[in-house]
Design a protein around this motif. Structure first.
Motif, short mmCIF file in Angstrom:
data_model
loop_
_atom_site.label_atom_id
_atom_site.label_comp_id
_atom_site.label_asym_id
_atom_site.label_seq_id
_atom_site.Cartn_x
_atom_site.Cartn_y
_atom_site.Cartn_z
N ASN A 92 0.83 -1.20 0.00
CA ASN A 92 0.00 0.00 0.00
C ASN A 92 0.86 1.25 0.00
O ASN A 92 2.03 1.23 0.40
N LEU A 93 0.28 2.37 -0.44
CA LEU A 93 0.98 3.64 -0.43
C LEU A 93 1.23 4.09 1.00
O LEU A 93 0.44 3.78 1.91
N ASP A 94 2.32 4.81 1.22
CA ASP A 94 2.64 5.29 2.57
C ASP A 94 1.90 6.59 2.85
O ASP A 94 1.15 7.09 1.99
N PRO A 95 2.05 7.19 4.03
CA PRO A 95 1.32 8.43 4.37
C PRO A 95 1.59 9.61 3.43
O PRO A 95 0.81 10.55 3.38
N PHE A 96 2.71 9.55 2.70
CA PHE A 96 3.02 10.62 1.74
C PHE A 96 2.55 10.25 0.32
O PHE A 96 2.96 10.88 -0.65
N ASN A 97 1.72 9.23 0.22
CA ASN A 97 1.16 8.77 -1.06
C ASN A 97 2.25 8.21 -1.97
O ASN A 97 2.16 8.31 -3.21
N PRO A 209 11.34 1.36 -4.45
CA PRO A 209 11.79 2.74 -4.60
C PRO A 209 12.34 3.24 -3.26
O PRO A 209 11.79 2.94 -2.20
N ILE A 210 13.43 4.01 -3.31
CA ILE A 210 14.08 4.48 -2.09
C ILE A 210 13.89 6.00 -1.96
O ILE A 210 14.34 6.77 -2.81
N PHE A 211 13.21 6.40 -0.91
CA PHE A 211 12.93 7.82 -0.65
C PHE A 211 13.75 8.30 0.55
O PHE A 211 14.01 7.53 1.48
N ARG A 212 14.12 9.56 0.53
CA ARG A 212 14.81 10.17 1.67
C ARG A 212 13.83 11.04 2.44
O ARG A 212 13.26 11.99 1.88
N GLY A 213 13.64 10.72 3.71
CA GLY A 213 12.73 11.52 4.53
C GLY A 213 11.35 11.61 3.94
O GLY A 213 10.73 10.61 3.57
N SER A 214 10.85 12.85 3.81
CA SER A 214 9.49 13.08 3.29
C SER A 214 9.50 13.47 1.82
O SER A 214 8.49 13.92 1.29
N GLU A 215 10.64 13.29 1.15
CA GLU A 215 10.74 13.67 -0.26
C GLU A 215 9.73 12.90 -1.10
O GLU A 215 9.48 11.71 -0.86
N LEU A 216 9.19 13.56 -2.12
CA LEU A 216 8.15 12.95 -2.95
C LEU A 216 8.69 12.19 -4.15
O LEU A 216 7.99 11.36 -4.73
#
Length: 314
Positions: A92-97, A209-216
């Motif tokens: 599922n998508l995370d809180p930041f979509n 996919p690898i995200f840093r912090g709250s980056e979109l």
């Protein structure tokens, strides 16, 4: 004595059933074993992955370097004995979509080469998405699990033999990816999976996919795959970069950067033309040729003849 024998047989049946149940295990089981040893093992694996992803998220790409990094000596951390399918476990998508979870595909020859004619226009806008400037393709809706590797699997991850289409317009399977990372780099590894499936291998393929912090916008994508016979085995990280551009990963906005070079096929490039990207890719022509040969009627005819001759001489 007969009654006693029946009791013994019944007891053995109960014990056998218990052992069989305790042996059942899968990667994303909704009912994992709660024994202390298994809980500790799963906790350690999760902690290790979180540490690895945290390190990857903090990596900065250096201009002029390669955009692909091999991890764990290019050996997957997946267990080939966990193959179960065909199916895909979509997260599922995370809180930041965002699609920040690991989508894990359990694939066979049944899933290879979904019909291109059944592709539809993509309309999903993943986190960090921006419209491309006319004539310049910078952004792609990158699939975690490629359309061409997911034939017959719907958005719930369930396989249907009656479907010839692959997964598309699925928010849980798309992220904002550069055209370069998608079309020039990720396709290298998707083709490796595709070739294994064509040769009737069963494959576990995972994309994160690898995200840093709250980056979109993702900093990169972690890909790993293993076949049940281990003939296919890779573990890589691909930076989400584009020659000639730099990105604000918090928003996904691209800026022209003439000093942004990527080492690709032994050349430092700072531009990328999607219409002829494959000329830079030393893997592309070989894979395309092999795919055509493997699907040809001549190949099938010759293969069957050779097998017939071989077996008749045994």
């Amino acid at each position: 004595m007969k009654i006693k024998a029946r009791k013994i047989v019944a007891l053995l049946g109960i014990v056998s059933a218990s052992l069989a149940l305790s042996a059942c295990h899968n990667i994303n089981s909704t009912n994992p074993s709660t024994t202390p040893n298994n809980v500790a093992k799963q906790s350690n694996q999760t902690t290790t992955l979180n540490i690895q992803y945290s390190k990857l998220a903090n990596l900065n790409f250096t201009s002029g370097k390669q955009a692909i990094i091999e991890l764990n000596s290019n050996n997957a951390t997946l267990n080939p004995n966990d193959w179960q399918g065909p199916k895909i476990n979509f997260q599922n998508l995370d809180p930041f979509n965002r699609t920040s979870g690991s989508n894990t595909a359990f694939l066979s020859k049944l899933n290879v080469d979904a019909l291109s004619s059944m592709r539809t226009i993509q309309y999903v806008k993943p986190s960090g998405w921006h419209i491309n400037i006319p004539g310049k393709e910078i952004y792609n809706r990158g699939h975690l699990i490629a359309y061409s590797l997911s034939k017959g699997i719907n958005k719930k991850g369930i396989y249907s033999p009656n479907s010839q289409a692959g997964d598309q317009n699925n928010p849980r399977n798309l992220f904002t990816q550069t055209a370069f990372a998608n079309k020039a780099l990720q396709t290298i590894f998707e083709d490796k999976v595709r070739m294994a499936l064509i040769h009737n291998k069963k494959v576990i393929y995972q994309a994160t996919p690898i995200f840093r912090g709250s980056e979109l916008m993702a900093r990169g994508i972690h890909l790993q795959a293993i076949s049940t016979d281990r003939s296919l085995n890779f573990n890589v990280y691909i930076f989400n970069v584009q020659p000639g551009y730099s990105f604000n990963y918090q928003t996904g906005k691209a800026t022209v950067d003439k000093n942004m070079y990527v080492l690709f096929n032994n050349q430092k490039i700072n531009s990328f033309d999607t219409t002829n990207y494959h000329r830079h890719d030393r893997y592309f022509h070989g894979h395309q040729l092999i795919r055509k040969i493997a699907h040809s009627k001549i190949y099938t005819f010759c293969k069957n003849k050779v097998n017939t001759i071989f077996h008749s001489n045994q």
